[in-house]
Design a protein around this motif. Sequence first.
Motif, mmCIF file in Angstrom:
data_model
loop_
_atom_site.group_PDB
_atom_site.id
_atom_site.type_symbol
_atom_site.label_atom_id
_atom_site.label_comp_id
_atom_site.label_asym_id
_atom_site.label_seq_id
_atom_site.Cartn_x
_atom_site.Cartn_y
_atom_site.Cartn_z
ATOM 1 N N THR A 1 0.833 -1.203 0.000
ATOM 2 C CA THR A 1 0.000 0.000 0.000
ATOM 3 C C THR A 1 0.871 1.257 0.000
ATOM 4 N N PRO B 1 -4.379 -10.621 -0.615
ATOM 5 C CA PRO B 1 -4.010 -9.202 -0.567
ATOM 6 C C PRO B 1 -2.546 -8.980 -0.186
ATOM 7 N N GLY B 2 -1.917 -10.019 0.401
ATOM 8 C CA GLY B 2 -0.548 -9.889 0.878
ATOM 9 C C GLY B 2 -0.516 -9.156 2.209
ATOM 10 N N PRO B 3 0.553 -9.302 2.968
ATOM 11 C CA PRO B 3 1.676 -10.188 2.706
ATOM 12 C C PRO B 3 1.284 -11.661 2.891
HETATM 13 N N1 CP Z 1 -2.426 -5.691 1.322
HETATM 14 C C1 CP Z 1 -1.731 -4.803 2.069
HETATM 15 O O1 CP Z 1 -2.300 -3.891 2.664
HETATM 16 O O2 CP Z 1 -0.384 -5.026 2.082
HETATM 17 P P1 CP Z 1 0.653 -4.118 2.861
HETATM 18 O O3 CP Z 1 0.435 -4.342 4.345
HETATM 19 O O4 CP Z 1 2.018 -4.596 2.408
HETATM 20 O O5 CP Z 1 0.389 -2.690 2.487
#
Ligand code: CP
Length: 313
Positions: free
Chosen positions: A64, A271-273
């Motif tokens: 993000t 969505p990661g991580p």
């Molecule tokens: N999906 C998401 O919000 O990843 P980050 O925590 O890396 O921003």
Amino acid sequence: MTQITDAGKLQHLLTIDGIDRAHFDRILAYADDFANQHQHEHSVNHDLSDATCALLFFESSTRTRCSFELAAKRLGATVMNCATQDMATSKGETVLDTLHTLQAMGTHYFVIRHQSDDLVMELAQHLQPGSHIINAGAGRVAHPSQALLDLMTIRRCKLNQSNLKIAIVGDIKHSRVVSSQLACFSLYQLGDIVLSGPSSLLPSEVPYDNVRITENIDDALSDADVVIFLRIQLERIPEQERPDKEQYFKEYGLTDARLALAKPDAIVMHPGPVNRDVEIASHLVDGPQSVILQQVNNGVALRMGILKYLHEQ
Ligand code: CP
């Protein structure tokens, strides 16, 4: 919570709820254009050359934070990537006073991630007209830009089909991503959504007619068009209540056998991580059905769309 001005303009992006779909249609149209252009080159356009954007992340982030930074720079904005651990909030200054301080320096956009469920929404009530807050992740409650980039990814992969079956598996209860996805996917009537995970990580109910909840992951994945796996939000779960990772993978991880329950052309999202071999078998993270890096790629274009749209308001 005030996201829309009296004139019907979108001033802040805090949650998906309460925003008319027409605003998102424009953001998604811009994002599609940017994504198509950027398949070929990463040129800078100058839509935001008169704007200053502050990134204030009080929780860690890779996708993000970096994608908002790239998005703002590709639109020609001046970007301040604030190291929040070194800012005066660590000496007792309130986040609102920090925002007023940055506003006095001429900052127009505040992209904020904070562990509090409410703070980002409250800050928006105290900013002058002409300033914009973008919620980059608020506690457990909302992560609207993630939901919009997930919607964009599904629409691009599934060619704008509706009547999809979408399975979302994992730590639903503590996920701000899911809250925003449910609002977003329901607004766009993508189809039926099934939430699955161990009972300790499931909500007891959700306020959507098109969403059901089951502990049975095979039921959730069966004939799904889209499967979305989520990280266990360890930072929001007391240590004694955290699931054992190996046991969790056995019961709720994505394996070849489980993916075979979904439709043959199902896409795998996260969505990661990602924690490999906890939520998804490592080879499936990189497998032909995975669109996880497409989500990341679309995230830059989608965030350019948000910034451009807010700039026009
Ligand atoms: N999906 C998401 O919000 O990843 P980050 O925590 O890396 O921003």
